[in-house]
Write an enzyme that holds these catalytic residues in place. Structure first.
Site, PDB file in Angstrom:
ATOM      1  N   GLY A   9       0.824  -1.196   0.000  1.00 38.90           N
ATOM      2  CA  GLY A   9       0.000   0.000   0.000  1.00 38.90           C
ATOM      3  C   GLY A   9       0.856   1.243   0.000  1.00 38.90           C
ATOM      4  O   GLY A   9       2.044   1.198  -0.332  1.00 38.90           O
ATOM      5  N   CYS A  10       0.273   2.356   0.365  1.00 36.41           N
ATOM      6  CA  CYS A  10       1.007   3.620   0.445  1.00 36.41           C
ATOM      7  C   CYS A  10       2.227   3.422   1.336  1.00 36.41           C
ATOM      8  O   CYS A  10       2.123   2.868   2.417  1.00 36.41           O
ATOM      9  CB  CYS A  10       0.099   4.707   1.013  1.00 36.41           C
ATOM     10  SG  CYS A  10       0.927   6.286   1.239  1.00 36.41           S
TER      11      CYS A  10
END
Length: 148
Positions: A9-10
């Site tokens: 993810g981020c």
């Protein structure tokens, strides 16, 4: 010292979490798995560069093993969502382990298979060789400029 490169993810949240682990010496955010040697935040956001947002982790294997880093990786994100984590959607937010050598590949496959039992076979995490890793230079400054 050894290196692990993971995508979950981020990259900001995972970078902070990994940096707090005992035995982790340094973390760095970047991109990996894409078609070009270098990329930019803007390119990655188009989904056309094929890069994932990653955390590069330098660690002391005498204190923390690669296997334990990967177990932590599976604990801090949802490995069953394809190209998404929380509110973030796009191929850059995929779940992927980038291995540097055959030993890391073997350990990654072992840990993924063990965790996949717990997740009833729903894990979508990819295991791939490191390809076109680059740092996320100037990303933080661009991010701040857009927010404020």
């Amino acid at each position: 010292m050894e290196i692990a490169i993971i995508a979950c993810g981020c990259f900001w949240g995972p970078e902070i979490k990994f940096s707090k682990l005992e035995g982790v010496l340094k973390t760095e955010v970047g991109y990996c798995g894409g078609d070009n040697e270098k990329t930019s935040y803007e390119e990655v956001c188009t989904g056309k560069s094929n890069h994932a947002e990653v955390v590069k982790i330098e660690f002391d294997p005498k204190i923390i093993t690669y296997e334990n880093i990967l177990k932590f990786f599976f604990d801090i994100h949802d490995p069953t969502t394809l190209n998404a984590q929380g509110p973030d959607f796009g191929t850059q937010y995929r779940s992927e382990i980038f291995y540097i050598n055959e030993k890391q590949k073997y350990i990654a496959e072992k840990v993924l298979n063990e965790k996949n039992i717990k997740f009833s076979g729903k894990i979508v995490t990819k295991i791939s060789p490191v390809k076109n890793y680059c740092t996320a230079e100037n990303y933080h400054q661009k991010y701040l400029e857009k927010r404020f």
